[in-house]
Design a protein around this motif. Sequence first.
Motif, short mmCIF file in Angstrom:
data_model
loop_
_atom_site.label_atom_id
_atom_site.label_comp_id
_atom_site.label_asym_id
_atom_site.label_seq_id
_atom_site.Cartn_x
_atom_site.Cartn_y
_atom_site.Cartn_z
N TRP A 202 0.84 -1.20 0.00
CA TRP A 202 0.00 0.00 0.00
C TRP A 202 0.88 1.25 0.00
N PHE A 203 1.90 1.27 0.86
CA PHE A 203 2.74 2.45 0.96
C PHE A 203 3.50 2.72 -0.34
N VAL A 204 4.13 1.69 -0.91
CA VAL A 204 4.90 1.94 -2.15
C VAL A 204 3.99 2.27 -3.32
N THR A 205 2.72 1.85 -3.23
CA THR A 205 1.77 2.20 -4.30
C THR A 205 1.36 3.67 -4.19
N ILE A 206 1.16 4.16 -2.99
CA ILE A 206 0.90 5.60 -2.82
C ILE A 206 2.12 6.41 -3.22
N ALA A 217 9.18 1.84 3.14
CA ALA A 217 8.15 0.79 3.17
C ALA A 217 8.63 -0.43 3.93
N ARG A 218 9.92 -0.76 3.81
CA ARG A 218 10.42 -1.96 4.48
C ARG A 218 10.46 -1.81 6.00
N PRO A 219 10.92 -0.69 6.56
CA PRO A 219 10.80 -0.51 8.02
C PRO A 219 9.34 -0.47 8.49
N ILE A 220 8.44 0.05 7.65
CA ILE A 220 7.02 0.03 8.01
C ILE A 220 6.56 -1.41 8.19
#
Length: 368
Positions: A202-206, A217-220
């Motif tokens: 979701w984060f890398v898509t936003i 995104a990976r630490p998330i």
Amino acid sequence: MTMHIHQKKSWPAFTWDHQMISFLLASVRYKQGKLVGRMESLSFSLQDEAVLQTLTLDAVKSNEIEGQILNADQVRSSIARRLGMDIGMLTPADRHVEGVVEMLLDATQHYQEALSEERLFGWHAALFPTGRNGMFKITIGNWRDSSGSPMQVVSGAMGREKVHFEAPDSDRLPEEMSRFISWFNAKSDLDLVIKAAIAHLWFVTIHPFDDGNGRIARPIADMLLARSDESAQRFYSMSAQIQQKRKHYYDILEKTQKGNLDITEWLEWFLYCLDGALEATETTLNAVLNKAKYWKLFAEKNINDRQKIMLSKLLDGFEGKLNTSKWAKIAKTSSDTALRDIQNLVEQGVLEKENSGGRSTSYRLVGL
């Protein structure tokens, strides 16, 4: 023109085949519990060493995925200093390394704290302390501003570019990120491992920042995996596993982002990757136990501070061959002193000659 998932009317209502995922999830959960239990049976010093190795690997490999090479000694020293671990002489770290470590530790050591815009802005600013990506100035500590141009992930030579992904327009970002953060912080019945996989996608898509989206995104995801383990101690590295499967990682991301909102394949890939990360921890554990055996041996020897520093570097994975000139340079001493240090360790049965030949003579640890 390709439609991306964030352009679908039902975005971000992700769906997946629960039956297909359940078996993989159960297997991963079992291995997680088994690993955490095994690690907790170790002494505190061995646990610290395993955590230090894992976090160092995670920071280095997460940046390698994006083509950024970090000095592993600097990363290790920065982590040890921030966690209060005594590893002898610390290697000074540049501000970029310090920023990467600061973000990683904030995510994993404070995993129970809520995610927020300010926290994400702080991570982003830590990643780019100069306010630039190379020669290019970028927006730091705030959502990207496309200024009329779409944010695209592109590869290929100029004139023959291939667009792999086009992110949402920048004017959507406040609403998109508000919805993502609310979902991230909300309690639900969703398994936290599945939530970690979805959060990453979701984060890398936003794609809310000018740069560094993958590295954030990976630490998330790691933050949610720490919640799933109920522990700040990290014994496995997803980033190291993703780096090994870097091409497949980008392929499955592109396929998912250009597909529909059924993310079963992405979840499968993430779980297989996590399974591999858990299996790879056996290597980390063996290295930690092997290092402990060596230090037990060293405790019985007459070893000075310079020798301790150099032996520690050998145990941490010294690159290349160890010879007198390298010893002198790293230990910041004369060649004569370096030779005496080495010969003393050879006489005590700690080091042995790797090959003969005058100035080309190199040394290695005696096998236990």
